[in-house]
Design a protein around this motif. Structure first.
Motif, PDB file in Angstrom:
ATOM      1  N   PHE A 122       1.103  -1.156  -0.047  1.00  0.00           N
ATOM      2  CA  PHE A 122       0.568  -0.188   0.176  1.00  0.00           C
ATOM      3  C   PHE A 122       0.883   1.204  -0.446  1.00  0.00           C
ATOM      4  N   GLN A 123       1.918   1.502   0.879  1.00  0.00           N
ATOM      5  CA  GLN A 123       2.694   2.576   1.200  1.00  0.00           C
ATOM      6  C   GLN A 123       3.405   3.119  -0.508  1.00  0.00           C
ATOM      7  N   ILE A 124       3.626   1.757  -1.349  1.00  0.00           N
ATOM      8  CA  ILE A 124       4.839   1.694  -2.136  1.00  0.00           C
ATOM      9  C   ILE A 124       3.769   2.139  -2.833  1.00  0.00           C
ATOM     10  N   SER A 125       2.703   1.895  -3.584  1.00  0.00           N
ATOM     11  CA  SER A 125       1.552   2.326  -4.222  1.00  0.00           C
ATOM     12  C   SER A 125       1.465   3.999  -4.652  1.00  0.00           C
ATOM     13  N   LYS A 126       1.290   3.803  -2.797  1.00  0.00           N
ATOM     14  CA  LYS A 126       0.763   5.338  -2.711  1.00  0.00           C
ATOM     15  C   LYS A 126       1.651   6.582  -2.919  1.00  0.00           C
ATOM     16  N   ALA A 127       3.170   5.741  -2.741  1.00  0.00           N
ATOM     17  CA  ALA A 127       4.598   6.583  -2.816  1.00  0.00           C
ATOM     18  C   ALA A 127       4.360   6.755  -4.577  1.00  0.00           C
ATOM     19  N   ILE A 128       3.990   5.516  -5.265  1.00  0.00           N
ATOM     20  CA  ILE A 128       4.100   6.331  -7.030  1.00  0.00           C
ATOM     21  C   ILE A 128       3.163   6.810  -7.106  1.00  0.00           C
ATOM     22  N   GLU A 129       1.362   7.029  -6.899  1.00  0.00           N
ATOM     23  CA  GLU A 129       0.995   8.364  -7.200  1.00  0.00           C
ATOM     24  C   GLU A 129       1.344   9.653  -6.664  1.00  0.00           C
ATOM     25  N   LYS A 147      -1.253  14.670   2.974  1.00  0.00           N
ATOM     26  CA  LYS A 147      -2.360  14.817   4.206  1.00  0.00           C
ATOM     27  C   LYS A 147      -3.501  13.455   3.901  1.00  0.00           C
ATOM     28  N   ASN A 148      -3.646  14.046   2.630  1.00  0.00           N
ATOM     29  CA  ASN A 148      -4.046  12.622   1.876  1.00  0.00           C
ATOM     30  C   ASN A 148      -4.568  10.934   1.871  1.00  0.00           C
ATOM     31  N   TYR A 149      -2.706  10.974   2.475  1.00  0.00           N
ATOM     32  CA  TYR A 149      -2.041   9.967   2.724  1.00  0.00           C
ATOM     33  C   TYR A 149      -2.192   9.330   3.824  1.00  0.00           C
ATOM     34  N   TYR A 150      -2.215   9.723   4.903  1.00  0.00           N
ATOM     35  CA  TYR A 150      -2.222   9.735   6.376  1.00  0.00           C
ATOM     36  C   TYR A 150      -3.528  10.113   6.875  1.00  0.00           C
ATOM     37  N   SER A 151      -5.117  10.067   6.237  1.00  0.00           N
ATOM     38  CA  SER A 151      -6.631  10.616   6.637  1.00  0.00           C
ATOM     39  C   SER A 151      -6.974   9.318   5.782  1.00  0.00           C
ATOM     40  N   ASP A 152      -6.428   8.367   4.726  1.00  0.00           N
ATOM     41  CA  ASP A 152      -7.005   7.282   3.990  1.00  0.00           C
ATOM     42  C   ASP A 152      -7.287   6.291   4.641  1.00  0.00           C
ATOM     43  N   LYS A 153      -8.433   5.566   4.451  1.00  0.00           N
ATOM     44  CA  LYS A 153      -9.413   5.066   5.520  1.00  0.00           C
ATOM     45  C   LYS A 153      -8.344   3.659   5.193  1.00  0.00           C
ATOM     46  N   GLU A 154      -7.609   3.218   4.163  1.00  0.00           N
ATOM     47  CA  GLU A 154      -7.157   1.786   3.587  1.00  0.00           C
ATOM     48  C   GLU A 154      -5.832   2.113   4.774  1.00  0.00           C
ATOM     49  N   TYR A 155      -5.633   3.162   4.978  1.00  0.00           N
ATOM     50  CA  TYR A 155      -4.417   3.281   5.076  1.00  0.00           C
ATOM     51  C   TYR A 155      -4.291   2.823   6.977  1.00  0.00           C
ATOM     52  N   LYS A 212      -6.874   0.830   7.895  1.00  0.00           N
ATOM     53  CA  LYS A 212      -6.933  -0.469   8.544  1.00  0.00           C
ATOM     54  C   LYS A 212      -6.059  -0.955   7.994  1.00  0.00           C
ATOM     55  N   LEU A 213      -5.183  -1.353   7.549  1.00  0.00           N
ATOM     56  CA  LEU A 213      -4.169  -1.544   7.122  1.00  0.00           C
ATOM     57  C   LEU A 213      -3.222  -1.587   7.846  1.00  0.00           C
ATOM     58  N   TYR A 214      -2.655  -0.347   8.720  1.00  0.00           N
ATOM     59  CA  TYR A 214      -1.592   0.536  10.223  1.00  0.00           C
ATOM     60  C   TYR A 214      -2.570  -0.455  11.003  1.00  0.00           C
ATOM     61  N   GLU A 215      -3.435  -0.670  11.389  1.00  0.00           N
ATOM     62  CA  GLU A 215      -4.099  -1.264  12.502  1.00  0.00           C
ATOM     63  C   GLU A 215      -3.549  -2.597  12.380  1.00  0.00           C
ATOM     64  N   SER A 216      -4.208  -3.261  10.530  1.00  0.00           N
ATOM     65  CA  SER A 216      -3.985  -4.674  11.154  1.00  0.00           C
ATOM     66  C   SER A 216      -2.356  -5.345  10.904  1.00  0.00           C
ATOM     67  N   PHE A 217      -1.615  -3.841  10.310  1.00  0.00           N
ATOM     68  CA  PHE A 217      -0.147  -4.356  11.074  1.00  0.00           C
ATOM     69  C   PHE A 217       0.249  -4.535  12.253  1.00  0.00           C
ATOM     70  N   ILE A 218      -0.165  -3.438  13.462  1.00  0.00           N
ATOM     71  CA  ILE A 218       0.083  -3.056  13.721  1.00  0.00           C
ATOM     72  C   ILE A 218      -0.256  -4.165  15.380  1.00  0.00           C
ATOM     73  N   ILE A 219      -1.028  -4.778  15.544  1.00  0.00           N
ATOM     74  CA  ILE A 219      -2.254  -5.919  15.857  1.00  0.00           C
ATOM     75  C   ILE A 219      -0.717  -7.284  15.725  1.00  0.00           C
ATOM     76  N   ASP A 220      -0.911  -7.543  14.643  1.00  0.00           N
ATOM     77  CA  ASP A 220      -0.036  -8.426  14.456  1.00  0.00           C
ATOM     78  C   ASP A 220       1.504  -8.953  14.480  1.00  0.00           C
ATOM     79  N   TYR A 221       1.859  -6.962  14.073  1.00  0.00           N
ATOM     80  CA  TYR A 221       3.555  -6.690  15.677  1.00  0.00           C
ATOM     81  C   TYR A 221       3.057  -7.556  16.637  1.00  0.00           C
ATOM     82  N   LYS A 222       2.353  -7.276  17.493  1.00  0.00           N
ATOM     83  CA  LYS A 222       1.961  -7.408  18.761  1.00  0.00           C
ATOM     84  C   LYS A 222       2.067  -8.510  19.014  1.00  0.00           C
TER      85      LYS A 222
END
Length: 172
Positions: A110-117, A137-145, A147-157
């Motif tokens: 997700f981050q790479i595709s957003k960086a390309i955009e 600002k748009n990147y950091y307010s994206d709902k997909e961001y 959702k993915l970040y939350e999943s990443f944090i949960i799995d990391y924990k």
């Protein structure tokens, strides 16, 4: 043979067996302690690799935008080392590792595709601080961001917790 000879032979056999048993027990305890120490060292390394992988993944977007002040792109070999450690030495952690790996890859993609955009928008519209700030600002307010970040944090924990739980097996 006399009774004393029998007692002497029996005493020698008991002495030999007890000395052998004592050596066996000492060797077993020493090798178990060495194995536990090595396992703890590998778990510590795994935890370090996990922490570095987490840190790397949270910075992928900023490291891949052309106008970032911090775009020293480096390869993340720590996630590969972590995978090797867990697959080789701690297969009981594979479920947590696979969940982390999946959410890591999803969030990184997700981050790479957003960086390309982001880069394409800047190139097509021309660089300006206002556009840069708006895209950021748009990147950091994206709902997909989120959702993915939350999943990443949960799995990391969860993987952190599993590694900590595993260390308790060897930390006696």
């Amino acid at each position: 043979m006399t009774e004393q000879a029998y007692l002497l032979i029996i005493g020698a056999i008991i002495g030999f067996l007890s000395a052998t048993l004592k050596d066996f027990i000492n060797h077993y305890l020493k090798s178990k302690k060495e194995k536990d120490t090595l396992a703890l060292k590998r778990l510590e390394e795994s935890f370090i690799y996990l922490s570095k992988s987490y840190s790397y993944c949270t910075k992928i977007f900023t490291k891949n935008i052309d106008y970032s002040r911090n775009n020293n792109i480096e390869e993340n070999t720590d996630s590969i080392k972590l995978a090797f450690q867990i697959r080789t030495y701690f297969p009981e952690l594979m479920k947590e590792f696979n969940n982390f790996s999946t959410s890591y890859n999803d969030f990184a993609s997700f981050q790479i595709s957003k960086a390309i955009e982001f880069n394409q928008t800047i190139k097509s519209q021309g660089y300006s601080e206002k556009l840069f700030d708006e895209l950021f600002k748009n990147y950091y307010s994206d709902k997909e961001y989120f959702k993915l970040y939350e999943s990443f944090i949960i799995d990391y924990k969860n993987l952190c917790d599993a590694i900590i739980k595993e260390t308790k097996k060897y930390n006696k």
